[in-house]
Scaffold this active site. Structure first.
Site, PDB file in Angstrom:
ATOM      1  CE  LYS A  44     -30.272  -6.422 -38.751  1.00 40.08           C
ATOM      2  NZ  LYS A  44     -30.654  -5.919 -37.418  1.00 40.08           N
TER       3      LYS A  44
ATOM      4  CB  THR B 263     -31.244 -10.814 -38.777  1.00 43.40           C
ATOM      5  OG1 THR B 263     -30.975 -10.183 -37.521  1.00 43.40           O
ATOM      6  CG2 THR B 263     -29.939 -11.337 -39.364  1.00 43.40           C
TER       7      THR B 263
ATOM      8  CE1 TYR C 281       8.386  -6.708 -12.694  1.00 44.08           C
ATOM      9  CE2 TYR C 281       9.464  -7.684 -14.600  1.00 44.08           C
ATOM     10  CZ  TYR C 281       9.428  -6.728 -13.600  1.00 44.08           C
ATOM     11  OH  TYR C 281      10.434  -5.797 -13.501  1.00 44.08           O
TER      12      TYR C 281
ATOM     13  CE  LYS D 203      11.046   5.928  -7.322  1.00 50.88           C
ATOM     14  NZ  LYS D 203      12.255   6.581  -6.830  1.00 50.88           N
ATOM     15  CG  HIS D 204       7.746   2.109  -4.983  1.00 52.72           C
ATOM     16  ND1 HIS D 204       7.596   0.828  -5.464  1.00 52.72           N
ATOM     17  CD2 HIS D 204       9.013   2.490  -5.295  1.00 52.72           C
ATOM     18  CE1 HIS D 204       8.724   0.436  -6.020  1.00 52.72           C
ATOM     19  NE2 HIS D 204       9.598   1.419  -5.944  1.00 52.72           N
TER      20      HIS D 204
ATOM     21  CG  ASP E  97      10.412   4.403 -14.388  1.00 57.39           C
ATOM     22  OD1 ASP E  97      11.570   4.536 -14.831  1.00 57.39           O
ATOM     23  OD2 ASP E  97      10.115   3.617 -13.469  1.00 57.39           O
TER      24      ASP E  97
ATOM     25  CG  ASN F 106      -1.376   6.903  10.352  1.00 57.03           C
ATOM     26  OD1 ASN F 106      -2.573   6.957  10.151  1.00 57.03           O
ATOM     27  ND2 ASN F 106      -0.855   6.245  11.383  1.00 57.03           N
TER      28      ASN F 106
ATOM     29  NE  ARG G  27      -2.516  11.003  12.251  1.00 57.91           N
ATOM     30  CZ  ARG G  27      -2.628  10.698  10.950  1.00 57.91           C
ATOM     31  NH1 ARG G  27      -2.104  11.493  10.042  1.00 57.91           N
ATOM     32  NH2 ARG G  27      -3.274   9.630  10.566  1.00 57.91           N
TER      33      ARG G  27
ATOM     34  CB  SER H 127      -8.403  13.711  18.462  1.00 59.03           C
ATOM     35  OG  SER H 127      -7.678  13.249  19.581  1.00 59.03           O
TER      36      SER H 127
ATOM     37  CG  HIS I 106      -4.743   1.966   4.139  1.00 54.72           C
ATOM     38  ND1 HIS I 106      -3.470   1.896   4.675  1.00 54.72           N
ATOM     39  CD2 HIS I 106      -5.487   2.670   5.022  1.00 54.72           C
ATOM     40  CE1 HIS I 106      -3.454   2.507   5.851  1.00 54.72           C
ATOM     41  NE2 HIS I 106      -4.663   2.984   6.090  1.00 54.72           N
TER      42      HIS I 106
END
Length: 611
Positions: A28, A51, A229, A288-289, A360, A451, A471, A584, A611
């Site tokens: 309301k 209402t 961008y 970084k990245h 940054d 990796n 690796r 392994s 990833h």
């Protein structure tokens, strides 16, 4: 082949007067102000339930929908607005002879405005209500009126949120209680987005009930901000969204973040938050990245480290500042222009440390007022300052689109702790410091492009190897960084005769190139401009001899070591402690290699690909 309907012609005008409006809202807020304006301009008000009651209580004249249609609300209110008098009034095309004839024949009057909210389905689900109750709170009449109004937006305005009232009222007041075609189109688009999100929430709920049986997953997002961008300047448009009904895990306090900045912020914040949760001490990361150049804890510096990091008086640094000094100095060349993540409130000590670094932006859970002002003034006000919401709960399931393919997986929400270091398969028990460093390294590589492997010592990463297909190449790449990190403590490196006025980052870069020693004659000539006198050579023999003194290094891998070669190489850079997933076919070979080098190794039994 699908049957496509043709358009229906009518008399479309820009300014459409409002003569009749239907209002039915659960929220309301602002209702009476809007309804009063409409009533004062001679608009006939139709409404339902609460209402109508609220408007009558405010002294407004209201016609109940049941009286207007001549049909009572039936079936516990499930059927009240589903009537030709309502939908004919919404869908009738003005100026179309057939439509107007049908309306006249059936006593249907045009409705020019609909103001509604949809049943609170998501709130019902969130309350833990049983399935039957949730189903009962699926709105039928509201979405039907919404879609009818939006489809016929050439003549009808549809308002779906009290947040739209102020701008809508301003338009009415500026146009003698008329709406413009541009506004009606905009409102229609917003209405369809609301409908899509509502249906999405219902579909997701049913999908959760049905589990894997659900054939379709629908998701809805709300726009938060437009970015300059994407990854590259030609990748436009670029937009940040949040899942509808949710919010972003941070707020922007300063600067204008870009696409990659926010990727770094999201990854970095998760990393330091998990370090805080696992180890209970201040933590920092230098990103970084989408991979950490460094990550560390608020552990006091040794005198040698302080000298190598150019910290004149380490006693002036708070634990949070110490964490960032260590994170930045894992690989200060790579950290140039980094995005910083801090686990705790940023204090003045940390802000003053950051003030002189080229960065940054930063993400942290909060800032002391003075510290915030210092950071917001960096880069002439362009420094990005994000405040993370520590209470934010990430969705359990993540979605990602790539090349027309939608990927979905459970978020990697495993928290690495000391418990992951309990399955020791060779060597003596870990010390507390070794466990701390292995947890640090494991959490750091959890947010490193695979990796990946990471070396740690004294509560800081000292080498991160990211994104290699082999690796052992990760081990070698990160190992080179470890050697460089340690050689920065060499007396010859510490004694380099820099000229007065050489900038901090230039000193960092010059030291690294001195250590690497593979300069061309042209590069060396330029490099010499940093010094008052010619530095003595740091020979290969001196480097090898100095690195022999490096001990107590920990290494963690984001997956198992498939061969012993990684252990062989790690032994060259002081590694004594190892953490890896295990599993392994070569586990026995790797265990034997660790035993040969007197290393202690634990199987975490947790793979950490990223990833």
């Amino acid at each position: 082949m699908a049957h496509i309907l043709g358009s229906v012609s009518g008399n479309v005008v820009d300014l459409q007067p409002i003569k009749r409006a239907l209002l039915s809202v659960s929220d309301k807020t602002g209702l009476i102000e809007l309804a009063s304006y409409l009533s004062s301009n001679g608009v006939e008000l139709l409404s339902t339930g609460g209402t109508a009651k609220a408007m009558r209580a405010a002294g407004l004249t209201v016609i109940d929908v049941s009286d207007y249609t001549g049909s009572p609300e039936i079936m516990d209110g499930r059927v009240k607005t589903l009537h030709p008098m309502i939908h004919g009034g919404l869908l009738g095309v003005r100026g179309n002879e057939k439509h107007e004839a049908d309306m006249a024949l059936n006593g249907i009057k045009p409705i020019d405005l609909v103001v509604l909210n949809l049943y609170a389905f998501e709130a019902t689900v969130a309350s833990g209500a049983p399935f039957e109750t949730c189903v009962e709170n699926i709105d039928i009449g509201g979405p039907s009126m919404l879609r009818s109004s939006a489809k016929n937006h050439a003549y009808v305005a549809i308002v779906t949120s009290s947040s739209q009232y102020p701008a809508f009222l301003n338009e009415l007041k500026s146009n003698n209680c008329c709406t413009t075609l541009a506004t009606r189109r905009k409102l229609a688009g917003q209405a369809y987005a609301t409908s899509a999100a509502y249906d999405s929430a219902i579909a997701q709920y049913f999908g959760g009930v049905l589990g894997t049986e659900t054939p379709v997953v629908t998701r809805a997002y709300q726009k938060e901000t437009t970015l300059k961008y994407g990854c590259n300047p030609h990748q436009k448009p670029s937009v940040i969204y949040s899942p509808l009904g949710s919010k972003l895990p941070f707020t922007v306090l300063g600067g204008t973040p870009g696409y990659i900045n926010l990727l770094d912020a999201c990854n970095g914040w998760q990393l330091v938050l998990e370090l805080k949760q696992s180890l209970g001490v201040p933590a920092a990361a230098s990103f970084k990245h989408c991979s950490p150049a460094g990550a560390a804890l608020g552990v006091p510096l040794t005198p040698v480290e302080a000298a190598a990091y150019e910290i004149a008086d380490p006693s002036t640094l708070s634990p949070t500042a110490l964490a960032y000094v260590r994170a930045r100095n894992a690989d200060p060349m790579c950290s140039f222009g980094d995005f910083v993540a801090i686990s705790h409130i940023v204090d003045m000590s940390t802000a003053m440390t950051l003030k002189t670094e080229v960065c940054d932006g930063i993400v942290a859970p909060g800032y002391e007022p003075e510290a915030l002002e210092i950071l917001k003034s960096k880069k002439k006000g362009g420094f990005i300052v994000l405040q993370a919401d520590e209470s934010f709960i990430a969705p359990v399931v993540e979605f990602r689109e790539m090349y027309g393919v939608v990927f979905s997986q459970r978020r990697n929400d495993v928290l690495i702790t000391s418990k992951h270091m309990q399955k020791v398969v060779t060597g003596t028990p870990f010390s507390e410091e070794a466990i701390r460093d292995l947890v640090l390294a494991s959490i750091a590589i959890k947010y490193t492009q695979s990796n990946s492997v990471g070396y740690a010592k004294n509560g800081q990463m000292v080498g991160v190897g990211a994104g290699q297909q082999s690796r052992v190449d990760c081990v070698k790449l990160a190992g080179r960084k470890v050697v460089t990190w340690y050689l920065r403590q060499h007396p010859k490196v510490q004694a380099l005769p820099f000229k007065a006025g050489v900038k901090r980052q230039d000193r960092v870069n010059a030291r690294v190139r001195y250590i690497e020693g593979d300069m061309t004659s042209v590069e060396r000539e330029s490099w010499m401009n940093n010094f008052d006198t010619t530095p003595p050579e740091l020979t290969a023999e001196e480097k090898v001899e100095f690195v022999r003194g490096l001990k107590g290094v920990s290494i963690s891998s984001d997956a198992f070591f498939p061969f012993r070669d990684s252990i062989d190489h790690a032994s060259k850079v002081g590694v004594q402690y190892v953490a890896q997933a295990g599993g392994s076919v070569a586990d026995a070979e790797v265990i034997a290699a660790c035993a040969e080098y007197n290393m202690t190794m634990a199987f975490t039994e947790t793979r950490l690909f990223h990833h």
